[in-house]
Design an enzyme around this catalytic site. Sequence first.
Site, short mmCIF file in Angstrom:
data_model
loop_
_atom_site.label_atom_id
_atom_site.label_comp_id
_atom_site.label_asym_id
_atom_site.label_seq_id
_atom_site.Cartn_x
_atom_site.Cartn_y
_atom_site.Cartn_z
N ALA A 42 1.12 -0.66 -0.52
CA ALA A 42 0.12 -0.35 0.88
C ALA A 42 0.53 1.23 0.26
CB ALA A 42 -0.96 0.17 1.04
N SER A 43 0.39 2.42 -0.01
CA SER A 43 0.39 3.77 -0.37
C SER A 43 1.87 3.74 -1.29
CB SER A 43 0.87 4.16 1.14
OG SER A 43 -0.07 4.80 1.97
#
Length: 602
Positions: free
Chosen positions: A394-395
């Site tokens: 994620a991110s």
Amino acid sequence: MRFFSTLIASTLGTLIALGVIFMLFFFIIFALAAMSDQAPRVRPGSVLLIELGGSVPEIVSDDPIATAFSGAAPYDLLDFTSAIKKAAVDERIDAIWLRLTPLGGSWATHQEVRAALEVFKAAGKPIIASSDDQYVNEVTYYVASVADEVYASAAAPFEFNGFYIAAEFYKNLLDKIEVAPQVTRAGTYKSAVEPFLRTNLSDENREQLSSLLADQQEVFAAAVAESRDMTPEDVVRIIEGEAILTATDAYNAGLLDALLFRDEVESALKARLAYDEEDELRLQNIRSYVRVPATEAGLPRPASEEIAIVYAVGTIMSGESGYSMNPLFGGETVGADTFNEAIRTAHESENVKAIVIRVNSPGGSVAASDAMWREISRAAADKPVIISMGDVAASGGFWIATAGHTIVADPLTITGSIGVFGMAFDMSGLYENKLGISFDVVRTGPYADMYSGVRALSPDELRLLDKSTEEIYQNFLQLVAESRNMTVEAVDSVAQGRVWTGKQAMAIGLVDELGDLDRALAIAAEKAGLDSTTYRTRVLPLPKTMLEQMTKSLNSRVASAWLNHSTSPAERTLLQHLEVLQGLLRLQGTVQARLPFEFVIR
């Protein structure tokens, strides 16, 4: 007096040096002996014993010293699942005995373990699972439920009452040490700053976490229902009914086949495999079975062509990979320098025909993520690059994934979080009121000391930080849009910093396919034109050896011992405050693409 102190110091130094030399000599001899071990002999009619507890590590060192002295498993996730699939075709292995202690870690890893066990079961070989008197939680049962028969002893604790996520918040801690965070963020759901500003979840964050839990329960209920001849609705009714807290309750609910002690499980396994009662089970522990050559189990001999598996595990940072002990931001880190060197090695190797990047990262530094993206893009211009998402990607972990040709995620991977935040800390209260340090600044421009931490940001400085945060968010959206063949507006509608499960991410177009690391390897082989049964895998970067880890640990211990000896309690308290400061200063004035906290679904 000085003569005697010098003599004592020299003597101690000599003794320590001799001790270190002796230890090094011992480890070298031990390593040579371990490496010379032959592959274990597998007898016909054997039962593969899998003693599973905790979590299977993403990657481990092949160093035999580490295995012998650390007590860690001699296999990582790929070794583990490959061994089970190898056993499925090995005519000498008749069954698996899955002996479980409480499992932990993230669900995507255990989903890959369960998938490998399903391959073994599909080969027509039985799996028996037992937990004896050990505690069974939902993730333990999730893995165990794939077995043909599941046992536990009558009095064993058994938890089957649903799922939760506990989010950590640091606001009270920062208030106590008089540190005031000042933040900007791009994305309605970008909750990474919440732990520093709040003591509870925002409505948006609660919404996204509730969605994750709902998806988690749906996948769990479907898997258990299929294995236990139930419907998903049956499983949900058990979860939402009166809490199951004992194995007896679980048996009455149809989750267990019998309540048996370990010796009774062994007798049941013997009966299933038509052993004579007085015969001993021919057990083959998976710890040794991982070293059995695939060809000996009946699989084809590997060719010289390779697929490189490059691991990106931990928080993304500049520099070298390592491990941070900081109380706020500690844990495993993937350094851009270390990762990029591994990508270049795979890119430049003639034997490597494709690259699989295994991402297990909550993100981190935008600058480091972008540097890693650049190196992956260069490799992808010449070779197939497939992204395999593990527990979390994620991110910044999603940022680097956009450089691949195909993204494969586990259904329960935590992914997305396409959003960024900027952060600065006003630490003047900590310096002045806690540490007794004051500052008087001389500067050449009005913004020269905006990231010094010795004062709060002005409204104009906050505006500048917000501007840079928004610019990076727009770059992130553009990057994803080009990678996923979407419009920027479409990406923005599913971005906003929101996290998704792999299953949800596929539905909204952020990933291409649901599957495990093996599936990503199969896609890479297909794109590279390789025989799917004969290619080799090459792991990069190589994990640190036990000797390297010991050297680093020894240095840390020596430094810690010296500090305890040479400092007063007041000075040690000051140093503890400084450790927190170092963690905060790593975020000072930077734009980050990272998750707010570790998403552990319990």
